[in-house]
Enzyme design. Structure first.
Site, PDB file in Angstrom:
ATOM      1  CD1 TRP A   1       3.766 -40.729 -17.705  1.00  0.00           C
ATOM      2  CD2 TRP A   1       2.943 -41.394 -19.109  1.00  0.00           C
ATOM      3  NE1 TRP A   1       2.990 -39.666 -18.337  1.00  0.00           N
ATOM      4  CE2 TRP A   1       2.926 -41.065 -19.592  1.00  0.00           C
ATOM      5  CE3 TRP A   1       3.015 -43.189 -20.679  1.00  0.00           C
ATOM      6  CZ2 TRP A   1       2.029 -40.024 -20.506  1.00  0.00           C
ATOM      7  CZ3 TRP A   1       1.623 -42.271 -21.240  1.00  0.00           C
ATOM      8  CH2 TRP A   1       1.542 -41.021 -21.526  1.00  0.00           C
TER       9      TRP A   1
ATOM     10  CD  GLU B   1      12.585 -25.639 -26.020  1.00  0.00           C
ATOM     11  OE1 GLU B   1      11.184 -26.434 -27.247  1.00  0.00           O
ATOM     12  OE2 GLU B   1      12.673 -26.430 -25.051  1.00  0.00           O
TER      13      GLU B   1
ATOM     14  CG  ASN C   1       8.929 -49.447 -20.592  1.00  0.00           C
ATOM     15  OD1 ASN C   1       7.967 -48.629 -21.019  1.00  0.00           O
ATOM     16  ND2 ASN C   1      10.046 -48.498 -20.123  1.00  0.00           N
ATOM     17  N   GLY C   2       6.183 -50.722 -21.763  1.00  0.00           N
ATOM     18  CA  GLY C   2       5.144 -50.341 -22.801  1.00  0.00           C
ATOM     19  C   GLY C   2       3.957 -50.619 -23.396  1.00  0.00           C
TER      20      GLY C   2
ATOM     21  CE  LYS D   1      10.968 -27.683 -22.138  1.00  0.00           C
ATOM     22  NZ  LYS D   1      11.995 -27.519 -23.486  1.00  0.00           N
TER      23      LYS D   1
ATOM     24  CE  LYS E   1      14.837 -34.955 -19.463  1.00  0.00           C
ATOM     25  NZ  LYS E   1      15.047 -33.998 -20.444  1.00  0.00           N
TER      26      LYS E   1
ATOM     27  CG  HIS F   1      -2.015 -13.784 -41.056  1.00  0.00           C
ATOM     28  ND1 HIS F   1      -2.153 -13.380 -42.111  1.00  0.00           N
ATOM     29  CD2 HIS F   1      -1.117 -13.276 -40.797  1.00  0.00           C
ATOM     30  CE1 HIS F   1      -1.698 -11.971 -42.823  1.00  0.00           C
ATOM     31  NE2 HIS F   1      -0.621 -12.524 -42.419  1.00  0.00           N
TER      32      HIS F   1
ATOM     33  CD  GLU G   1       7.726 -29.632 -20.256  1.00  0.00           C
ATOM     34  OE1 GLU G   1       7.989 -31.208 -20.826  1.00  0.00           O
ATOM     35  OE2 GLU G   1       8.357 -29.197 -21.071  1.00  0.00           O
TER      36      GLU G   1
ATOM     37  CB  CYS H   1       7.149 -47.722 -16.985  1.00  0.00           C
ATOM     38  SG  CYS H   1       4.807 -47.247 -17.840  1.00  0.00           S
TER      39      CYS H   1
ATOM     40  NE  ARG I   1      12.163 -45.610 -18.441  1.00  0.00           N
ATOM     41  CZ  ARG I   1      12.626 -45.403 -19.079  1.00  0.00           C
ATOM     42  NH1 ARG I   1      14.504 -45.338 -19.360  1.00  0.00           N
ATOM     43  NH2 ARG I   1      12.710 -45.692 -20.712  1.00  0.00           N
TER      44      ARG I   1
HETATM   45  C1  AGP Z   1      10.509 -30.883 -23.921  1.00  0.00           C
HETATM   46  O1  AGP Z   1      10.975 -30.225 -22.376  1.00  0.00           O
HETATM   47  C2  AGP Z   1       9.400 -32.120 -23.870  1.00  0.00           C
HETATM   48  N1  AGP Z   1       9.797 -33.516 -21.775  1.00  0.00           N
HETATM   49  C3  AGP Z   1       9.473 -33.281 -24.635  1.00  0.00           C
HETATM   50  O2  AGP Z   1       8.884 -32.230 -25.368  1.00  0.00           O
HETATM   51  C4  AGP Z   1      10.848 -34.011 -25.316  1.00  0.00           C
HETATM   52  O3  AGP Z   1      11.332 -33.145 -25.949  1.00  0.00           O
HETATM   53  C5  AGP Z   1      10.329 -34.921 -26.105  1.00  0.00           C
HETATM   54  O4  AGP Z   1       9.511 -35.374 -25.461  1.00  0.00           O
HETATM   55  C6  AGP Z   1      11.005 -35.837 -27.290  1.00  0.00           C
HETATM   56  O5  AGP Z   1      11.972 -36.596 -26.729  1.00  0.00           O
HETATM   57  P1  AGP Z   1      13.854 -36.858 -26.919  1.00  0.00           P
HETATM   58  O6  AGP Z   1      14.252 -35.686 -27.510  1.00  0.00           O
HETATM   59  O7  AGP Z   1      13.892 -38.174 -26.114  1.00  0.00           O
HETATM   60  O8  AGP Z   1      13.101 -37.600 -28.661  1.00  0.00           O
END
Ligand code: AGP
Length: 614
Positions: A76, A487, A100-101, A491, A609, A510, A494, A2, A27
């Protein structure tokens, strides 16, 4: 996750709060709200959805929100669905709270408060905090004292912003496990989860320590740690370097993809003088040479994209230095009672430096106190918790990354990890001069190669049309390209919401080969490297089963497009650094597929984020 913003000022603060929320929207973006004290009342507005919905709602009667003190929040959801009643600020009597938290023991506290007659209007853990402060304020009518009395009752990690109608000059804030900065103005002061929110109003910041409670008025900032007044340094930052505008780009993600040649060049310059290929810069990690000389084992801990960077580093460390290296996702590492052997270097990789799982995993390794433990933060935010809690800080110089999908943070992490491999290798005489010279020369070519890979944009956009209506997709790579396959899949899922998996191509038969049919695109990362011939055989296995291949191959690979086999040529790059360059085409592919499918590229559903809760 948040975002919090708060202000106490001579001027009207509603627009400062709203602008701050817009800047924090990366965030969390389920709902947003604000409260301003005006004429002895709390004026509150909360809306589900993006901050713009809140801006529009406030614009209906802007005069209600003309005030000099207020708090605001972008959410969030953790406890309770995204709904207006769950949006912050939460109010109890004359008190408003943003949070936040997570308050882990909120259920017990809620029961006690209900027994005392408090009525709950939300499903959140935050409302408990508002009622508790209200309850204690009755006996101690001093907002700071009431907050101070409440903190020990709360279990969990959090940051808070609190105002009270009867103290219209005071903004109280708490940092205990979630980020919080104070923005220092002239005759006005501010709080926020991230300094980015406050850059339009100040470039001077105080970074609170864990456990700090602060009282802000227009002209004063008083900070307490363990009940004792403490001072925290004011840091002046260059706002230009924290530019977070989209510029001419449609999305932050695209802008950040295009920033990679510069970001990687900046990161490399930390250790390499332009044109010098015989040695690393003397000042690069110089202070830590003794610590690095004693390392015998490497443990990488990270999440998501940062974890994939760690996977590449494992190949590099073991191949180039012969030091054993393990990599693990932080959320597993922290709960399985892992063995951290003596003389380990624990590398925590995190763009934000606030990822709850990574921070907890780090703390757990520190509690084990193995002999010769050295911790290192590879991080894009110098002021983050992770950086503060580790012995060594290795920065990535990516600049602010706003798009939820990590792009330039990833490639700068890789570049910095290679610098670290070289530093440890040289310090321990595990890398000879010839190899060092070759790799330093190749590293200096990287920005140019990344730039050239951006020229593939149009071809990749055309390629992406084949993915628009797909339900599922495989990414294949071998060796150093296996983490890039993971990766690429992360991407794509996500931001486009297409199910995608990354696989080591050798694992195809496999299991995943059973999925292959004409409807599932298969993306292959195929540089002409030591695994290329093996990979070609894997591609044939797919092709023979009517799979459609989308191949990123080196120009020198001489791969030729044919029926159900599409090829985009990536500039030739040395095998060791190829994962950095091959990250770009998978980023561009995911981006264009997402745009085509009309998803929210920068703020994909359900994500945030900075993942500050576990
Ligand atoms: C990446 O595209 C993601 N949004 C996510 O996996 C991110 O890398 C992960 O949450 C780790 O975040 P950080 O690097 O801030 O620790």
């Amino acid at each position: 996750m948040c975002g919090i913003v708060g202000a106490v000022a001579e001027r009207n603060i509603a627009n400062i709060l709203l602008e701050g929320l817009k800047r924090l929207e990366y965030r969390g973006y389920d709902s947003a709200g604000l409260t301003v004290i005006r004429d002895g009342e709390l004026h509150r507005e909360r809306q589900v959805g993006k901050v713009q919905a809140l801006v529009d709602a406030v614009a209906i009667n802007p005069e209600f929100f003309d005030g000099h003190i207020g708090i605001a929040h972008t959410r969030w959801a953790t406890h309770g669905e995204p709904a207006q009643r769950n949006a912050h600020p939460h109010v109890s009597g004359k008190i408003a709270v943003v949070h936040n938290g997570i308050v882990e023991n909120y259920a017990e506290l809620k029961e006690e408060l209900i027994a005392k007659g408090y009525e709950f209007t939300s499903q959140t853990d935050t409302e408990v905090v508002a009622h508790l402060i209200n309850d204690l304020y009755k006996d101690t009518p001093d907002l700071l004292e009431a907050v101070r009395a409440v903190i020990p009752l709360l279990h969990g990690a959090f940051a808070l912003g609190i105002v009270h109608v009867d103290s219209p000059e005071e903004l109280i804030t708490v940092r205990l496990g979630s980020p919080l900065v104070i923005g220092v103005g002239i005759g006005e002061n501010f709080i926020a989860s991230d300094q980015l929110a406050l850059l339009p109003v100040t470039n001077r910041f105080m970074y609170l320590e864990e456990g700090d409670i602060a009282k802000l008025t227009r002209n004063s900032i008083t900070i307490y740690a363990d009940g004792v007044e403490v001072s925290r340094k004011i840091h002046e930052i260059d706002a230009k370097q924290h530019n977070a505008d989209k510029g001419e780009f449609k999305h932050y993600m695209l802008k950040e993809i295009y920033e990679q040649p510069d970001a990687v060049a900046r990161t490399i310059e930390m250790a390499i003088d332009n044109g010098v290929t015989s040695k690393l810069r003397e000042d690069f990690l110089q202070r830590h040479e003794t610590q690095l000389a004693g390392i015998r084992n490497i443990q990488v801990i990270a999440c998501g994209t940062s974890y994939h960077a760690g996977m590449v580093a494992k190949y590099w460390f073991e191949n180039l230095t012969r030091l054993p290296c393990s990599v693990e996702v932080a959320s597993e590492f922290r709960y399985r009672n892992p063995v951290v052997v003596d003389n380990s270097l624990v590398i925590c990789i995190s763009q934000s430096g606030e990822t709850a799982d990574t921070l907890s995993a780090l703390r757990d390794t520190q509690k084990q106190t193995p002999v010769g433990l050295v911790s290192l933060a590879l991080c894009n935010v110098p002021t983050s918790s992770l950086v503060r809690e580790t012995d060594i800080f290795l920065p990535t110089l990516a600049g602010p990354e706003i798009g939820v999908a990590s792009t330039k943070a990833f490639t700068t992490q890789l570049a910095a990890l290679m610098l670290l491999v070289l530093k440890i290798g040289v310090t321990q005489s595990r890398i000879d001069n010839e190899r060092l010279t070759t790799l330093l020369g190749e590293l200096q070519k990287l920005p140019g190669q990344l730039f050239a890979s951006l020229h593939l944009d149009a071809a990749i956009k055309t390629m992406s049309e084949s993915f628009e209506d797909k339900k599922s997709c495989l990414f294949l790579g071998r060796g150093l390209q296996f983490p890039i396959a993971l990766e690429g899949a992360l991407k794509l899922k996500e931001i486009s919401y297409i199910h995608a998996e990354g696989y080591a191509a050798g694992e195809l038969k496999h299991g995943p080969l059973a999925l292959v049919d004409k409807d599932m695109p298969i993306v292959v990362l195929a540089p002409k490297d030591s695994m290329f011939d093996k990979l070609k055989a894997n591609m044939q296995e797919v092709h023979a089963r009517h799979g459609e291949l989308f191949i990123f191959a080196s120009e020198s690979s001489k791969m030729v497009a044919e029926d159900r086999m599409h090829v985009v040529y990536v500039p030739d790059v040395c095998e060791t650094l190829a994962p950095i360059v091959y990250s770009v085409p998978v980023q561009l592919l995911s981006y264009h597929v997402a745009v085509m499918r009309g998803t929210d590229v920068d703020q994909p559903r359900n994500l945030a984020k900075s993942v500050t809760v576990e």
